[in-house]
Write a protein that holds these residues in place. Structure first.
Motif, PDB file in Angstrom:
ATOM      1  N   THR A  63       0.742  -1.103   0.014  1.00 27.76           N
ATOM      2  CA  THR A  63      -0.158  -0.196  -0.064  1.00 27.76           C
ATOM      3  C   THR A  63       0.996   1.281   0.278  1.00 27.76           C
ATOM      4  OG1 THR A  63      -1.692  -1.128   1.092  1.00 27.76           O
ATOM      5  CG2 THR A  63      -1.764   1.181   1.236  1.00 27.76           C
ATOM      6  N   LEU A  64       1.880   1.298   0.836  1.00 31.51           N
ATOM      7  CA  LEU A  64       2.910   2.411   0.950  1.00 31.51           C
ATOM      8  C   LEU A  64       3.536   2.648  -0.438  1.00 31.51           C
ATOM      9  CD1 LEU A  64       4.496   4.670   2.530  1.00 31.51           C
ATOM     10  CD2 LEU A  64       5.956   2.523   3.080  1.00 31.51           C
ATOM     11  N   MET A  65       3.954   1.604  -1.251  1.00 30.13           N
ATOM     12  CA  MET A  65       4.735   1.758  -2.404  1.00 30.13           C
ATOM     13  C   MET A  65       3.734   2.105  -3.697  1.00 30.13           C
ATOM     14  SD  MET A  65       7.572  -1.253  -2.465  1.00 30.13           S
ATOM     15  CE  MET A  65       6.471  -2.800  -2.152  1.00 30.13           C
ATOM     16  N   GLU A  66       2.587   1.644  -3.688  1.00 28.03           N
ATOM     17  CA  GLU A  66       1.667   1.923  -4.547  1.00 28.03           C
ATOM     18  C   GLU A  66       1.251   3.556  -4.445  1.00 28.03           C
ATOM     19  OE1 GLU A  66       0.700   1.018  -7.249  1.00 28.03           O
ATOM     20  OE2 GLU A  66       1.498  -1.273  -7.209  1.00 28.03           O
ATOM     21  N   THR A  67       0.888   3.995  -2.955  1.00 31.62           N
ATOM     22  CA  THR A  67       0.677   5.271  -2.594  1.00 31.62           C
ATOM     23  C   THR A  67       1.698   6.343  -3.196  1.00 31.62           C
ATOM     24  OG1 THR A  67      -0.537   4.476  -0.847  1.00 31.62           O
ATOM     25  CG2 THR A  67       0.127   6.853  -0.833  1.00 31.62           C
ATOM     26  N   LEU A  68       2.979   5.752  -3.106  1.00 34.93           N
ATOM     27  CA  LEU A  68       3.819   6.665  -3.538  1.00 34.93           C
ATOM     28  C   LEU A  68       3.918   6.686  -5.131  1.00 34.93           C
ATOM     29  CD1 LEU A  68       7.093   5.440  -1.295  1.00 34.93           C
ATOM     30  CD2 LEU A  68       6.038   7.906  -1.489  1.00 34.93           C
ATOM     31  N   SER A  69       3.816   5.715  -5.735  1.00 38.94           N
ATOM     32  CA  SER A  69       3.710   5.475  -7.234  1.00 38.94           C
ATOM     33  C   SER A  69       2.523   6.330  -7.810  1.00 38.94           C
ATOM     34  CB  SER A  69       3.547   4.158  -7.718  1.00 38.94           C
ATOM     35  OG  SER A  69       4.709   3.272  -7.473  1.00 38.94           O
ATOM     36  N   ILE A  70       1.406   6.331  -6.994  1.00 40.90           N
ATOM     37  CA  ILE A  70       0.168   7.007  -7.514  1.00 40.90           C
ATOM     38  C   ILE A  70       0.273   8.721  -7.130  1.00 40.90           C
ATOM     39  CG2 ILE A  70      -2.356   7.660  -6.974  1.00 40.90           C
ATOM     40  CD1 ILE A  70      -2.401   4.449  -6.067  1.00 40.90           C
ATOM     41  N   THR A  71       1.091   8.743  -6.056  1.00 44.87           N
ATOM     42  CA  THR A  71       1.411  10.506  -5.761  1.00 44.87           C
ATOM     43  C   THR A  71       2.367  10.905  -6.774  1.00 44.87           C
ATOM     44  OG1 THR A  71       1.138   9.820  -3.557  1.00 44.87           O
ATOM     45  CG2 THR A  71       2.297  11.878  -4.080  1.00 44.87           C
ATOM     46  N   LEU A  92       3.404  16.785 -23.575  1.00 45.45           N
ATOM     47  CA  LEU A  92       3.115  17.006 -22.152  1.00 45.45           C
ATOM     48  C   LEU A  92       1.423  16.631 -21.931  1.00 45.45           C
ATOM     49  CD1 LEU A  92       5.020  19.952 -20.851  1.00 45.45           C
ATOM     50  CD2 LEU A  92       5.297  17.614 -20.307  1.00 45.45           C
ATOM     51  N   ALA A  93       0.839  17.009 -22.837  1.00 44.92           N
ATOM     52  CA  ALA A  93      -0.741  16.884 -22.786  1.00 44.92           C
ATOM     53  C   ALA A  93      -1.032  15.235 -22.833  1.00 44.92           C
ATOM     54  CB  ALA A  93      -1.537  17.274 -23.849  1.00 44.92           C
ATOM     55  N   LEU A  94      -0.361  14.691 -23.745  1.00 50.69           N
ATOM     56  CA  LEU A  94      -0.586  13.179 -23.816  1.00 50.69           C
ATOM     57  C   LEU A  94       0.149  12.422 -22.474  1.00 50.69           C
ATOM     58  CD1 LEU A  94      -1.232  10.881 -25.643  1.00 50.69           C
ATOM     59  CD2 LEU A  94       1.121  11.028 -26.508  1.00 50.69           C
ATOM     60  N   LEU A  95       1.164  12.729 -21.901  1.00 51.02           N
ATOM     61  CA  LEU A  95       1.764  12.090 -20.849  1.00 51.02           C
ATOM     62  C   LEU A  95       0.662  12.566 -19.473  1.00 51.02           C
ATOM     63  CD1 LEU A  95       4.266  10.541 -20.052  1.00 51.02           C
ATOM     64  CD2 LEU A  95       5.268  12.646 -19.305  1.00 51.02           C
ATOM     65  N   ALA A  96       0.274  13.660 -19.709  1.00 46.09           N
ATOM     66  CA  ALA A  96      -0.638  14.137 -18.393  1.00 46.09           C
ATOM     67  C   ALA A  96      -1.813  13.138 -18.392  1.00 46.09           C
ATOM     68  CB  ALA A  96      -0.918  15.598 -18.470  1.00 46.09           C
ATOM     69  N   CYS A  97      -2.498  13.041 -19.559  1.00 42.36           N
ATOM     70  CA  CYS A  97      -3.708  12.370 -19.492  1.00 42.36           C
ATOM     71  C   CYS A  97      -3.692  10.782 -19.534  1.00 42.36           C
ATOM     72  CB  CYS A  97      -4.461  12.454 -21.105  1.00 42.36           C
ATOM     73  SG  CYS A  97      -4.834  14.128 -21.426  1.00 42.36           S
ATOM     74  N   LEU A  98      -2.520  10.312 -20.105  1.00 41.32           N
ATOM     75  CA  LEU A  98      -2.307   8.819 -20.052  1.00 41.32           C
ATOM     76  C   LEU A  98      -1.941   8.420 -18.272  1.00 41.32           C
ATOM     77  CD1 LEU A  98      -0.946   7.916 -23.279  1.00 41.32           C
ATOM     78  CD2 LEU A  98      -2.977   7.575 -22.565  1.00 41.32           C
ATOM     79  N   PHE A  99      -1.062   9.370 -17.793  1.00 41.16           N
ATOM     80  CA  PHE A  99      -0.627   8.992 -16.459  1.00 41.16           C
ATOM     81  C   PHE A  99      -1.680   9.261 -15.430  1.00 41.16           C
ATOM     82  CE2 PHE A  99       3.455   7.945 -17.709  1.00 41.16           C
ATOM     83  CZ  PHE A  99       4.236   7.259 -16.523  1.00 41.16           C
ATOM     84  N   PHE A 100      -2.633  10.180 -15.765  1.00 39.68           N
ATOM     85  CA  PHE A 100      -3.761  10.098 -15.021  1.00 39.68           C
ATOM     86  C   PHE A 100      -4.695   8.944 -14.993  1.00 39.68           C
ATOM     87  CE2 PHE A 100      -8.363  10.764 -14.527  1.00 39.68           C
ATOM     88  CZ  PHE A 100      -8.335  11.399 -13.409  1.00 39.68           C
ATOM     89  N   ALA A 101      -4.463   7.949 -16.188  1.00 40.13           N
ATOM     90  CA  ALA A 101      -5.290   6.720 -16.311  1.00 40.13           C
ATOM     91  C   ALA A 101      -4.417   5.762 -15.549  1.00 40.13           C
ATOM     92  CB  ALA A 101      -5.537   6.247 -17.698  1.00 40.13           C
ATOM     93  N   VAL A 102      -3.217   5.818 -15.592  1.00 36.37           N
ATOM     94  CA  VAL A 102      -2.123   4.997 -14.934  1.00 36.37           C
ATOM     95  C   VAL A 102      -2.236   5.219 -13.258  1.00 36.37           C
ATOM     96  CG1 VAL A 102       0.343   4.593 -14.467  1.00 36.37           C
ATOM     97  CG2 VAL A 102      -0.640   5.063 -16.628  1.00 36.37           C
ATOM     98  N   GLY A 103      -2.524   6.386 -12.896  1.00 36.04           N
ATOM     99  CA  GLY A 103      -2.731   6.675 -11.424  1.00 36.04           C
ATOM    100  C   GLY A 103      -3.883   6.123 -11.124  1.00 36.04           C
ATOM    101  N   VAL A 104      -5.039   6.312 -11.715  1.00 30.92           N
ATOM    102  CA  VAL A 104      -6.509   5.674 -11.430  1.00 30.92           C
ATOM    103  C   VAL A 104      -6.448   4.214 -11.269  1.00 30.92           C
ATOM    104  CG1 VAL A 104      -8.685   5.484 -12.186  1.00 30.92           C
ATOM    105  CG2 VAL A 104      -7.678   7.828 -12.235  1.00 30.92           C
ATOM    106  N   LEU A 105      -5.694   3.630 -12.217  1.00 31.23           N
ATOM    107  CA  LEU A 105      -5.458   2.046 -12.507  1.00 31.23           C
ATOM    108  C   LEU A 105      -4.718   1.688 -11.301  1.00 31.23           C
ATOM    109  CD1 LEU A 105      -5.325   1.818 -16.321  1.00 31.23           C
ATOM    110  CD2 LEU A 105      -7.404   1.182 -14.899  1.00 31.23           C
TER     111      LEU A 105
END
Length: 973
Positions: A63-71, A92-105
């Motif tokens: 949980t700690l490591m995933e929280t760091l990754s998500i942050t 940057l727009a593409l990276l922001a949008c896709l990493f938003f999905a990465v953070g959510v997943l």
């Protein structure tokens, strides 16, 4: 060869060499990546303990490591999304949008992990692995796309929101499927057995995607990049190693899982650093550099800054402001009085008034003033002061802030510029963008007829003729748009207007001058009126005949070449007529060159008047004219030639002389007779000489037979130059006999020429050529010397005394050295002069009878005999004939030929014999071939005979035998 910049030369090195802008950072990161790879290799070597159940506190650690990754992922999203609010970069727009999905997943993966509270549905291994694998795929895809796509491409906010909406929608749909339809997905992990082959395969796919991204980034780092490619390279390499860990674990809570998550956090950190450096740190660094550059620019520009508080009178002067005047910062007080005390006395009142006017005006937005301030060394410097007002929120004036610029050097340069203008030998005029004259020199005032400085303030259009002002205005504006230096001599030749109203020609050089207050044009003006007149005179001398004003050969050649090109395009015929005046030399010789020139002028006028304007007529020199006829056929050329011949042959009335002359014309046509000027001219010349040869006062068209004849003439003339040296000439001798007893009384020397290649050449062909080329003098001298020497040998050998008859040409007879030459030859041969007889044709003798009498008298006085050859064919004057010192008339064979059958010829021969006897001359008939002719001549009293009846011309040896035989026969009687 120019040295290549580093960015241009990287490809010269090994493939693995990076651009210097990436080398240091990348090689440091490579060392760190090597350490991570070494750790991974060690962990792979260490075997797992048998029946290892994993780490007991793994859930909390996960949980700690995933929280760091998500942050970190969301920080990437925040920075990438908010970078450059007006227009973001595509990557940057593409990276922001896709990493938003990465953070959510990753968040869904974390809350779905086994042991966590249930999330919407029962948490199990396959559920959290579905979220895990999708997050890993999107992360690898995002990095691959941003490495491939251009980093500088911008996108609008609208595109950014559309992309974000698509990402959120896709993520939401995927989440619903995972939560509620897990049966649609395969199994990824089997407890007790470990990972399924499919799960391992996907992890390897992700590894390959990251490795591919690393290769793309390495290639891009061989060039300068606008983003931190080295950090992204480290991120994908670390992520590839992280994925490798997730292919090794057999339990969900083992060490490989922990290490994989740690490597993932490190890779996310690298991504974050790359985005933050690009979006946050880099702009701040650029801002800092820009501020430093601004300070340097202010100092380098020598611009001093000032700030005057209107309310309390306090003023602040920057160190540069004080340094402009030679002071340190501490040496001048910061108050208004400091500035006032430094003002030049002559500028003080005006400068202070300028400040008061600016403060009192609501219209003036910018304060600007020029004045002089006292330097520390006592000199005064010109200063340009500029400033603007600053008011409080209520609109009340609080401060004036501005700058000082030292104009001293500029003012000095301006003074030098004005002095240089005054010293220039050319007229110099400077105008502003509107065309208003702002500066002139004395030469300009004088050139245009104005008093000193009276041109200032006037429009340059006033110096342009009215008819050209509109065109000049267009050119003026066009030059302003693309101003460039144009030197005198490279500029345009224009018409200028003098103050008195007359126009004159000038040449202008232009120089654009750019100042802060606007653009100016400096014009250097030269009066070229005299030069143009001189050029016209020179052109007239170069291209036109000075006597007739007609185009000469140079201009004609250019004109014909252009006409030929046009005729080629039009597929038309072009005619060249070569006209030569018949016997023009006689006019010069008898009436003088002045009369000859007047005749040529009148002929040229007649030719011009009888040709169309488009026809070209040229005088080639002497009495030769060339006419060019365009768009013609042979019939038209014939009509034109006949018309010109008719006009030329009309009588001329020149001062005291009335003349009638004729002309001969040769015609050559393009393209039939030649395709260039020289060929046409040559062929027309040949045709003209054929017209002269055929009787003159006529025209001939060129044909190739003429060319063959001309070629033979040229060949003969060339061969004749070496004929004497090569002993190609020889003499034959035809005996001359007494009509009464047929005794040989003399021989006539006859010149023959046998060429080794051309064979025997008739005297009728080569004698005129020798006369025309001037070679007849040398040949004639050889003939006289050879004939005299031969006679001397015969006499010495015992042959009876006889006369050697030698023909003289007209040129030989007119040569002033002829008498002396003959005497010299006789003396050298030691032959008495009475044995030499020189034959002169009737035409030559009567051409200049006075001169002929003088020569004959001279030769007679030397003892040389003279006779008239071809008598009866000319127009002898009896008054001159009786004055000629001759002793014999030779009757031409044209009369002898038919004397036995033609009453007219017999009457003429009888008359010649009677005339000769009455004047005391001996007569000899040439061309006697029949007994009837001999009997007629004997009856009429002719004295001597010569002809084939007795002997044809013989070689010297045969002649000697003939004479001996004749002597024997006559002695026997």
């Amino acid at each position: 060869m120019n040295k290549l910049e580093p960015s241009q030369s990287f490809h010269k090195d090994h493939w693995w060499r990076l651009h210097p802008s990436h080398e240091v950072t990348t090689y440091k990161l490579v060392l760190f990546l090597a350490l991570l790879a070494f750790i991974q290799f060690l962990s792979w070597l260490i075997p797992s303990a048998p029946n290892h159940q994993g780490i007991s506190y793994y859930l909390s650690l996960h949980t700690l490591m995933e929280t760091l990754s998500i942050t970190v992922a969301m920080m990437v999203v925040a920075v990438g999304w908010n970078y450059r609010q007006s227009r973001n970069t595509q990557n940057l727009a593409l990276l922001a949008c896709l990493f938003f999905a990465v953070g959510v997943l990753d968040s869904l993966h974390m809350v779905s992990y086994a042991g966590m509270p249930e999330f919407l549905s029962q948490n199990d291994t396959d559920k959290h692995l579905n979220f895990w694998l999708s997050a890993r795929f999107l992360a690898a895809l995002a990095l691959l796309l941003v490495s491939i796509c251009p980093w500088e491409t911008s996108v609008s906010k609208k595109f950014q929101y559309v992309l974000f909406s698509l990402t959120c929608t896709t993520t939401a749909l995927f989440t619903v499927l995972v939560v509620y339809r897990q049966d649609l997905f395969p199994n990824w992990f089997i407890p007790g057995q470990g990972l399924t082959p499919l799960k391992k395969f996907l992890e390897y796919v992700f590894i390959l995607m990251n490795i591919g991204t690393a290769v793309v980034l390495w290639i891009k780092m061989r060039q300068p990049q606008s983003f931190k490619a080295s950090l992204l390279f480290a991120a994908v390499c670390t992520m590839a190693m992280s994925e490798f860990f997730f292919t090794l674990y057999a339990t969900l809570t083992g060490a490989y899982n922990v290490l994989g998550h740690i490597y993932k956090v490190i890779s996310y950190y690298f991504i974050y650093r790359a985005v933050v450096v690009e979006a946050i740190e880099q702009p701040y660094l650029k801002l800092e550099v820009a501020q430093q550059n601004l300070e340097l620019a202010v100092r380098a520009s020598n611009t001093g800054l000032w700030d005057w508080n209107i309310q309390n009178g306090h003023a602040i002067y920057s160190p540069v402001w004080k340094a402009q005047l030679g002071y340190t910062d501490a040496e001048l007080e910061n108050n208004f009085n400091t500035w006032e005390s430094l003002l030049h006395p002559d500028d003080k009142s005006q400068a202070l008034q300028r400040v008061q006017d600016f403060l009192a005006s609501d219209q003036m937005q910018i304060y600007e003033s020029e004045f002089r301030l006292r330097h520390k060394d006592g000199s005064y410097h010109w200063i340009l002061s500029r400033g603007e007002k600053e008011c409080d929120h209520k609109g009340r004036l609080q401060r004036l802030v501005g700058s000082h610029t030292d104009l001293t050097e500029f003012k000095r340069a301006e003074d030098r510029f004005r002095s240089a203008l005054q010293a220039s030998p050319n007229a110099m005029i400077m105008t502003d963008e509107s065309g208003t004259i702002v500066l002139t020199n004395t030469e300009a005032d004088t050139l245009f007829g104005y008093t000193n400085t009276s041109l200032l303030g006037k429009s340059i259009a006033e110096l342009i003729p009215t008819r050209l002002r509109a065109q000049h205005a267009l050119h003026f504006q066009s030059y302003l748009k693309m101003a460039s230096e144009r030197r005198v001599g490279e500029g345009k030749e224009l018409f200028a207007l003098h103050r008195d109203g007359y126009e004159f020609r000038v040449e202008i050089g232009l120089t654009p001058i750019f100042k802060e207050e606007g653009r100016y044009i400096l014009a250097s003006i030269v009066d070229i009126t005299s030069r143009i007149q001189s050029e016209r005179k020179i052109r007239q001398l170069i291209y036109f005949d000075s006597l007739t004003g007609l185009p000469n050969r140079h201009l004609l050649q250019e004109t014909v070449q252009n006409a030929i090109l046009q005729a080629q395009q039009d597929k038309a015929q072009l005619g060249l007529l070569f006209l030569d005046i018949d016997h023009f030399k006689n006019v010069n010789d008898t009436l003088g060159h002045r009369t000859g020139d007047e005749l040529l002028i009148e002929i040229s006028r007649r030719l011009r008047d009888n040709l169309l304007k488009e026809n070209v007529i040229s005088r080639m020199g002497g009495d030769e004219f060339v006419v060019i006829i365009n768009q013609c056929d042979d019939q038209e050329l014939s009509r034109i030639a006949e018309r010109l011949l008719n006009k030329v042959s009309k009588p001329y009335h020149l001062e005291k002389h009335n003349l009638t002359v004729t002309a001969s014309i040769g015609i050559a046509s393009f393209p039939r007779d030649g395709e260039d000027f020289e060929t046409l001219y040559q062929h027309a010349d040949i045709a003209m000489y054929n017209a002269k040869h055929d009787g003159r006062n006529d025209y001939r068209f060129f044909n190739h037979d003429m060319q063959l004849r001309t070629a033979r003439v040229l060949a003969l003339e060339n061969a004749m130059h070496q004929a004497l040296e090569r002993n190609e000439f020889y003499l034959q001798y035809q005996p001359q006999l007494s009509i009464k007893d047929h005794r040989v009384i003399g021989v006539e020397a006859l010149l023959r020429w046998k060429h080794p290649e051309l064979g025997m050449i008739s005297p009728a062909e080569f004698i005129p050529l020798a006369e025309n080329s001037g070679q007849i003098i040398a040949i004639g001298t050889w003939v006289i010397r050879t004939a005299v020497n031969q006679l001397k040998r015969w006499l010495d050998s015992g042959l009876p005394p006889m006369v050697m008859a030698v023909n003289l040409s007209a040129i030989q007879f007119k040569h002033p050295d002829l008498p002396g030459l003959v005497s010299s030859i006789l003396e050298q041969a030691q032959l008495a002069p009475e044995y030499l007889e020189l034959e002169l044709t009737e035409g030559v003798a009567m051409g200049d009878p006075v001169h002929a009498i003088g020569i004959m008298d001279d030769l007679h006085s030397r003892g040389v005999r003279m006779s008239i050859d071809d008598f009866g064919t000319g127009y002898s004057s009896l008054s001159y004939l009786k004055k000629f010192n001759i002793y014999k008339l030779k009757i031409d064979q044209s009369f002898v030929r038919d004397i036995a059958t033609d009453a007219d010829d017999s009457a003429i021969v009888s008359a010649i014999i009677q005339l000769a006897h009455s004047l005391g001359f001996i007569t000899i008939a040439e061309g006697v071939e029949t007994e009837a002719q001999r009997e007629f001549l004997l009856k009429q009293g002719c004295d001597e005979l010569q002809g084939y009846l007795f002997s044809r011309p013989l070689m010297a040896q045969d002649t000697e035998q003939f004479i001996k035989l004749n002597q024997q026969q006559t002695d026997l009687g």
